[in-house]
Scaffold this motif. Structure first.
Motif, mmCIF file in Angstrom:
data_model
loop_
_atom_site.group_PDB
_atom_site.id
_atom_site.type_symbol
_atom_site.label_atom_id
_atom_site.label_comp_id
_atom_site.label_asym_id
_atom_site.label_seq_id
_atom_site.Cartn_x
_atom_site.Cartn_y
_atom_site.Cartn_z
ATOM 1 N N GLY A 133 0.850 -1.177 0.000
ATOM 2 C CA GLY A 133 0.000 0.000 0.000
ATOM 3 C C GLY A 133 0.889 1.230 0.000
ATOM 4 O O GLY A 133 1.913 1.261 0.681
ATOM 5 N N LEU A 134 0.521 2.243 -0.771
ATOM 6 C CA LEU A 134 1.330 3.450 -0.915
ATOM 7 C C LEU A 134 0.572 4.657 -0.375
ATOM 8 O O LEU A 134 -0.555 4.929 -0.800
ATOM 9 N N ILE A 135 1.166 5.370 0.573
ATOM 10 C CA ILE A 135 0.566 6.567 1.167
ATOM 11 C C ILE A 135 1.357 7.787 0.717
ATOM 12 O O ILE A 135 2.571 7.883 0.969
ATOM 13 N N LEU A 136 0.678 8.703 0.046
ATOM 14 C CA LEU A 136 1.287 9.926 -0.457
ATOM 15 C C LEU A 136 0.616 11.130 0.197
ATOM 16 O O LEU A 136 -0.419 10.997 0.864
ATOM 17 N N ARG A 190 -3.896 0.260 -4.615
ATOM 18 C CA ARG A 190 -3.753 0.467 -3.161
ATOM 19 C C ARG A 190 -2.941 1.745 -2.881
ATOM 20 O O ARG A 190 -1.805 1.698 -2.422
ATOM 21 N N VAL A 191 -3.538 2.884 -3.209
ATOM 22 C CA VAL A 191 -2.909 4.190 -3.015
ATOM 23 C C VAL A 191 -3.878 5.090 -2.248
ATOM 24 O O VAL A 191 -5.064 5.150 -2.578
ATOM 25 N N SER A 192 -3.384 5.775 -1.218
ATOM 26 C CA SER A 192 -4.202 6.727 -0.454
ATOM 27 C C SER A 192 -3.381 7.986 -0.196
ATOM 28 O O SER A 192 -2.143 7.979 -0.320
ATOM 29 N N PHE A 193 -4.075 9.053 0.189
ATOM 30 C CA PHE A 193 -3.429 10.353 0.359
ATOM 31 C C PHE A 193 -3.697 10.934 1.754
ATOM 32 O O PHE A 193 -4.777 10.730 2.321
ATOM 33 N N ILE A 194 -2.699 11.631 2.274
ATOM 34 C CA ILE A 194 -2.801 12.318 3.561
ATOM 35 C C ILE A 194 -2.669 13.819 3.315
ATOM 36 O O ILE A 194 -1.783 14.253 2.566
ATOM 37 N N ASP A 195 -3.546 14.585 3.950
ATOM 38 C CA ASP A 195 -3.458 16.047 3.883
ATOM 39 C C ASP A 195 -2.420 16.505 4.905
ATOM 40 O O ASP A 195 -2.622 16.379 6.114
ATOM 41 N N LEU A 196 -1.272 17.007 4.409
ATOM 42 C CA LEU A 196 -0.186 17.388 5.315
ATOM 43 C C LEU A 196 -0.610 18.480 6.291
ATOM 44 O O LEU A 196 -0.088 18.558 7.408
ATOM 45 N N ILE A 245 -4.617 4.286 6.723
ATOM 46 C CA ILE A 245 -4.028 2.948 6.902
ATOM 47 C C ILE A 245 -5.104 1.877 6.848
ATOM 48 O O ILE A 245 -4.926 0.828 6.211
ATOM 49 N N ASN A 246 -6.239 2.123 7.485
ATOM 50 C CA ASN A 246 -7.320 1.135 7.473
ATOM 51 C C ASN A 246 -7.878 0.935 6.067
ATOM 52 O O ASN A 246 -8.262 -0.184 5.693
ATOM 53 N N GLN A 247 -7.939 2.023 5.290
ATOM 54 C CA GLN A 247 -8.414 1.901 3.903
ATOM 55 C C GLN A 247 -7.523 0.955 3.107
ATOM 56 O O GLN A 247 -8.007 0.065 2.392
ATOM 57 N N LEU A 248 -6.227 1.125 3.240
ATOM 58 C CA LEU A 248 -5.296 0.297 2.478
ATOM 59 C C LEU A 248 -5.294 -1.145 2.963
ATOM 60 O O LEU A 248 -5.200 -2.083 2.167
ATOM 61 N N ALA A 249 -5.389 -1.340 4.274
ATOM 62 C CA ALA A 249 -5.445 -2.703 4.815
ATOM 63 C C ALA A 249 -6.696 -3.418 4.303
ATOM 64 O O ALA A 249 -6.654 -4.614 3.980
ATOM 65 N N ALA A 250 -7.815 -2.685 4.202
ATOM 66 C CA ALA A 250 -9.056 -3.275 3.709
ATOM 67 C C ALA A 250 -8.944 -3.672 2.236
ATOM 68 O O ALA A 250 -9.630 -4.589 1.771
#
Length: 644
Positions: free
Chosen positions: A87-90, A116-122, A138-143
């Motif tokens: 999973g990749l978090i950007l 499996r890519v999700s984004f975080i608002d810095l 993290i839960n989104q990607l694990a799901a």
């Protein structure tokens, strides 16, 4: 010379090279992909039989001075796309990065990451809802099935942003909990400010990490039980080695092939070859490299499957064609790989349940192998199973007889490797091709003909050449940091910090300060390319770099173990070689005819003969076609040349 054992773990076979005052010896075992530590210790057991005449692993491990290990498992894993789901978090400002990453290699990105890519608002990392934001992503990607996560945040402050996320993850997902998802932050690996390179480096590292970690620590722990004098050294893709605990997984990618290139360098120096291309044909891949004027191509930002990463890598290209690669018919034509039958079940002729057709099966059916002596006589080959595999997978789909299918497989295999040679290397009139690996010499002359090369060299140690090549590597550690304070004082502070890290890590390797050499340099990237400024004993910050966009400080600590080759040998022809027998072999346009078989062990330096013929050694076979001749060199290697 101290007793040294070099082990090169391939997809199908694991090679063992034993170096001592008594000379260089070799052996092989089948790779056990379900548990690499099994073939590792089986290799040590066979090595003890070679050294002492009977199995005595305990004595060997008490007396051995160095154990070095390299592997193609990382190369094979990437080539075959076998590994964990990442999973990749950007950050929310990097919404275009997934498409950019995918553009480098859509197939690899799909296999490693997919959707499996999700984004975080810095902006939320400093707000009260920071923990909620991180947990939600993290839960989104694990799901979605991710079982390992990579966090690759962008912007100038990516180091600080990733550190803030790390603290939240450790609080909410403490590592002691069962089922905690492993997380890798790009800043843990590199300070490279290029977000694409940094992200790909972390993704590839995470993909390779689980299998490497499980095996290497298991092997190291078992070695400790035997009270080995020195720790296991992992040969890396930068040409040096380090302990397991000081090696990152991405540095094991293509480490086996890099060992082969170290051998190519030494071999070229021995014979005075100024331009050598190499084919290292293993079970799953053929690794291709080039050595020009004694140098192997290496770039600071290397490539994995053509993907640019943050680390220096030797320029080796891995083609998905080897002795165990699966042959099939697609749209009326033969297609090869990248899938491989590996060591288990292996080629059909191994009799371990394999039903796919491979070049190993075709070569057996062509008469190139003697079933009684193959693999040093340690493995019987099953002609009936090989025939069934080639008939059902190749001959019947093509609508041809068995012999036509066999020749078509050989032709397709040679053409594929020759095509990859031309795609990756520059071939000139003086180019020499080195052929090694268990399957390298077999079709070497055919590959050379199709590639326009007139001279082929087959080292006496061809079957374990990568294991042989890692035998002279140094122990080293490397460090890099972005230089923020661009002054001589700032440089001194940063340099001192890296030297302290080096002293700590080299002590852990077993070397006191003063016993190794430290060197440093500044590197900046400009529109014209990279510029490097070596730093001497009294480093000063160069005024020319004051306005550079980024300046990186790189430091290397090296404990030298290499012994440079100073000999120069030739290959004068002396006496006509005497054949050890004959074998009926399938030959293009001639059918099955009797060909002389020459055993390398029976020949002396200067012995020569002309093709068509078969050259044989315990662990490799080479076809010498009509129009080619060979001579045994003064060092016992084989030089083959096109004679017309």
């Amino acid at each position: 010379m101290a007793l040294q054992i070099n082990i090169d773990n391939g997809g199908t076979l694991t090679d063992v090279c034993i170096m001592s005052d008594g000379g260089v010896k070799k052996t092989k075992v089948l790779t056990t992909p379900y548990d690499l530590s099994k073939c590792f210790f089986e290799g040590l057991q066979k090595a003890s039989e070679v050294v002492y005449g009977a199995a005595d692993v305990k004595r060997l491990l008490e007396e051995v001075d160095l154990i070095r290990y390299s592997t193609t498992q990382g190369t094979n894993a990437i080539c075959e796309r076998k590994g964990p789901k990442l999973g990749l978090i950007l950050d929310s400002g990097s919404t275009t990065l997934p498409a950019a990453l995918k553009a480098h290699d859509p197939e690899v990105f799909e296999a490693l990451v997919g959707d499996r890519v999700s984004f975080i608002d810095l902006a939320k990392l400093d707000a009260p809802e920071a923990e909620v934001e991180v947990v939600k992503v993290i839960n989104q990607l694990a799901a979605r099935g991710a079982n390992r996560l990579v966090i690759a945040l962008g912007g100038a402050g990516f180091l600080e942003a990733e550190e803030r996320v790390k603290k939240i993850v450790l609080r909410k997902y403490p590592r002691h909990l069962l089922g905690a998802v492993p997380v890798l932050y790009t800043s843990d690996l590199t300070s490279d400010r290029n977000p694409g390179r940094r992200a790909w480096s972390a993704l590839i590292n995470s993909f390779l990490h689980p299998s490497m970690e499980a095996f290497l620590y298991n092997a190291e722990n078992r070695l400790r039980e035997f009270r080995t004098k020195n720790p296991l050294l992992i040969f890396r893709n930068d040409g040096d080695a380090s302990r397991v605990a000081k090696t990152v997984a991405i540095k094991t990618y293509s480490s086996g092939p890099r060992g082969g290139m170290e051998g190519v360098k030494a071999f070229s120096a021995l014979y005075g070859f100024r331009d050598a291309v190499s084919i290292d044909v293993g079970g799953t891949t053929t690794d291709i490299g080039q050595c020009t004027d004694g140098k192997v191509a290496e770039i600071r930002r290397g490539h994995v499957e053509g993907i640019s990463v943050s680390f220096p890598l030797c320029e080796i290209m891995s083609a998905g064609a080897g002795g165990s690669s699966i042959f099939k018919v697609k749209d009326g034509k033969i297609a090869i790989g990248p899938e491989s039958v590996g060591a288990l079940p292996g080629p059909a002729c191994f009799g371990r349940g394999g039903k796919e057709a491979t070049i190993t099966d075709a070569s057996l059916l062509a008469g190139l192998f003697d079933p009684a002596s193959y693999f040093g006589g340690g493995m019987g080959l099953d002609l009936a199973r090989a025939e069934a595999a080639v008939r059902s997978n190749i001959a019947e789909p093509l609508g041809v007889d068995l012999d036509t299918a066999i020749l078509a497989m050989s032709d397709a295999f040679e053409a594929k490797i020759a095509e990859e040679l031309h795609r990756f290397t520059r071939i000139g009139p003086d180019t020499v091709m080195l052929a090694f690996g268990g399957a390298g010499p077999l079709n070497a002359c055919g590959v050379a003909e199709k590639a326009g090369i007139r001279r082929v060299a087959v080292p006496a140690m061809a079957a374990v050449f990568s294991a042989y090549g890692i035998g002279s590597c140094d122990v080293s550690q490397g460090y890099a940091a972005t230089l923020e304070d661009r002054s001589t004082a700032g440089l001194a502070t940063a340099l001192d910090a890296l030297k302290r890290k080096a002293a700590r890590d080299m002590f852990a390797e077993g070397f006191e300060e003063g016993s190794y050499v430290v060197s440093a340099r500044l590197v900046t990237e400009t529109p014209e390319g990279e510029k490097v400024f070596p730093l001497g004993d009294k480093p000063e910050f160069p005024a020319a770099l004051a306005s550079a966009s980024t300046v990186e400080l790189e430091l290397t600590a090296v404990k030298s173990l290499r012994q440079d080759e100073t000999r120069h040998v030739g290959f004068p022809r002396k006496a006509e070689a005497k054949a050890d027998g004959q074998r009926k072999v399938l030959v293009v346009d001639k059918g099955r005819i009797e060909l002389p078989v020459y055993r390398l062990a029976s020949m002396a330096p200067g012995d020569h003969a002309a093709g068509p013929a078969i050259l044989e050694e315990d662990y490799f076979t080479a076809r010498v076609p009509a129009g080619w001749g060979f001579v045994v060199s003064e060092a016992g290697d084989i030089i083959l040349e096109r004679e017309d």
